[in-house]
Write an enzyme that holds these catalytic residues in place. Structure first.
Site, mmCIF file in Angstrom:
data_model
loop_
_atom_site.group_PDB
_atom_site.id
_atom_site.type_symbol
_atom_site.label_atom_id
_atom_site.label_comp_id
_atom_site.label_asym_id
_atom_site.label_seq_id
_atom_site.Cartn_x
_atom_site.Cartn_y
_atom_site.Cartn_z
ATOM 1 N N ARG A 105 0.844 -1.188 0.000
ATOM 2 C CA ARG A 105 0.000 0.000 0.000
ATOM 3 C C ARG A 105 0.881 1.240 0.000
ATOM 4 O O ARG A 105 1.964 1.240 0.605
ATOM 5 C CB ARG A 105 -0.877 0.042 1.256
ATOM 6 C CG ARG A 105 -2.191 -0.691 1.110
ATOM 7 C CD ARG A 105 -3.134 0.011 0.119
ATOM 8 N NE ARG A 105 -4.390 -0.697 -0.060
ATOM 9 C CZ ARG A 105 -4.633 -1.638 -0.970
ATOM 10 N NH1 ARG A 105 -3.706 -2.019 -1.817
ATOM 11 N NH2 ARG A 105 -5.828 -2.205 -1.066
ATOM 12 N N GLU A 140 -2.154 8.238 -3.976
ATOM 13 C CA GLU A 140 -2.461 7.901 -5.365
ATOM 14 C C GLU A 140 -3.904 8.290 -5.699
ATOM 15 O O GLU A 140 -4.745 8.299 -4.799
ATOM 16 C CB GLU A 140 -2.222 6.400 -5.612
ATOM 17 C CG GLU A 140 -3.102 5.466 -4.820
ATOM 18 C CD GLU A 140 -2.687 4.003 -4.973
ATOM 19 O OE1 GLU A 140 -1.487 3.683 -4.867
ATOM 20 O OE2 GLU A 140 -3.589 3.189 -5.195
ATOM 21 N N HIS A 175 -1.068 0.963 -9.859
ATOM 22 C CA HIS A 175 -1.821 0.046 -8.981
ATOM 23 C C HIS A 175 -2.520 -1.053 -9.796
ATOM 24 O O HIS A 175 -3.748 -1.209 -9.735
ATOM 25 C CB HIS A 175 -2.842 0.836 -8.136
ATOM 26 C CG HIS A 175 -3.209 0.139 -6.863
ATOM 27 N ND1 HIS A 175 -3.461 0.781 -5.684
ATOM 28 C CD2 HIS A 175 -3.354 -1.185 -6.575
ATOM 29 C CE1 HIS A 175 -3.760 -0.089 -4.732
ATOM 30 N NE2 HIS A 175 -3.697 -1.303 -5.256
HETATM 31 C C1 DGY Z 1 -6.091 -5.051 -3.373
HETATM 32 O O1 DGY Z 1 -6.832 -5.962 -3.705
HETATM 33 O O2 DGY Z 1 -5.987 -4.634 -2.231
HETATM 34 C C2 DGY Z 1 -5.301 -4.437 -4.470
HETATM 35 O O3 DGY Z 1 -4.409 -3.506 -4.005
HETATM 36 C C3 DGY Z 1 -6.259 -3.826 -5.454
HETATM 37 O O4 DGY Z 1 -5.906 -4.217 -6.703
#
Ligand code: DGY
Length: 332
Positions: free
Chosen positions: A246, A275, A293
């Site tokens: 993250r 982001e 992402h």
């Molecule tokens: C998640 O599933 O948490 C990813 O970061 C999204 O694609």
């Protein structure tokens, strides 16, 4: 449209998703869907959520005490993501709102995405492509775009959940890497074995010893800026850092400074603080591979994530069960 117009429960889908999943949901619910994929503000989202029994969220929509107070009919929010830092879980539980996420279905695809970033950063794939497209490739040179090896090196994984373990298997079995990991808690001996004989170490030891560091940690108060200037200073000058966990786990400004100073060799980032904005200093670094992402973004996996979120909504609002609850105490 809300429940007052029909017997069916009402839901909102916060972002455009696969049309076949919208159609599936329409069989059970009155659906307000954002198929135009507009960027709803928080206020706009709450306006749409008010009067709904369920929401299919994507990780961008914050669900906290204030939102919950404004939406007393809400019973479930189903994230189409495994991460759920957009949910205030204690507040949701207190309000009796079930939270679900989308684990498992994206594990292998996300691990592929992380490994792709590791390879691209260590072997300078993006830099090479930009160099070629800019017409700069005119002759052979022994030191043109020299990178670092991946095979046979030491891989450090921070955050050893399902995705971390899948990356460890790739590194150990596919690339003969020695795997170190750091996690909130140590894995069982069996899981360590399955993860390529991964060895649990302290974070500082991992950063000192690893040739390639992959971050898969969620964003929590404990992991915010887990990797900052002091931690980057521990890494080898030849090391690469990959973040598919993250944004916010890495201090992006400190990382840009470390990349510019050659304190580490390269980075591969799929997630960013704030982001979709990206720190301008990172955009100026040629030794970082940046992706928007998309680590889980293969067509079959994104469909499976949408279907799992939809199944959670259907199961909960029609029969009180859920496949992947985050606050399962509400099911009792
Ligand atoms: C998640 O599933 O948490 C990813 O970061 C999204 O694609």
């Amino acid at each position: 449209m809300t429940a007052t117009h029909t017997d069916k429960p009402a839901i909102v889908i916060a972002r455009a998703i696969f049309p076949e999943v919208v159609e599936q949901l329409q069989q059970y619910f009155v659906v307000e869907s954002n198929q135009a994929n507009e960027s709803w503000s928080g206020t706009e989202f709450v306006k749409r959520l008010r009067g709904k029994h369920g929401a299919l969220t994507t990780g961008e929509q914050r669900i906290d005490a204030e939102v919950l107070a404004a939406c007393p009919d809400l019973k479930i929010c189903a994230n189409m993501a495994v991460g759920h830092d957009n949910f205030d879980l204690p507040a949701m539980t207190a309000a009796g709102v079930l939270a679900t996420n989308a684990p498992d279905v994206l594990t292998e695809t996300t691990a592929d995405g992380g490994f792709a970033l590791l390879m691209a950063a260590a072997r300078r794939i993006s830099e090479g492509e930009h160099f070629l497209r800019a017409g700069k490739w005119r002759e052979w040179s022994y030191d043109m775009l020299l990178g670092q090896d991946v095979h046979g090196t030491t891989l450090g994984i921070v955050g050893m959940g399902r995705i971390g373990q899948a990356i460890a298997r790739r590194g150990a079995r596919g690339f003969g890497m020695t795997v170190l990991y750091h996690n909130r808690s140590r894995l069982s001996a069996g899981k360590e074995q399955d993860a390529g004989g991964a060895r649990y170490v302290r974070l500082d030891e991992l950063l000192r010893r690893a040739d390639h560091v992959v971050l898969v940690a969620p964003l929590t108060p404990q992991t915010r800026h887990l990797i900052g200037a002091a931690e980057l200073a521990l890494m080898k000058p030849t090391a690469t850092l990959v973040n598919i966990g993250r944004g916010g786990v890495v201090d992006d400004a400190a990382l840009a400074a470390a990349l510019q100073a050659g304190q580490i060799a390269a980075a591969g980032l799929d997630v960013f603080e704030g982001e979709p904005s990206v720190h301008p200093a990172l955009l100026r670094c040629s030794n970082v591979v940046l992706t928007p992402h998309i680590a889980s973004a293969s067509a079959p996996t994104r469909l499976a994530m949408a279907r799992l979120a939809a199944d959670n909504l259907i199961d909960y609002l029609t029969r009180g069960t859920a496949r992947t609850p985050l606050n399962p105490e509400l099911l009792a």
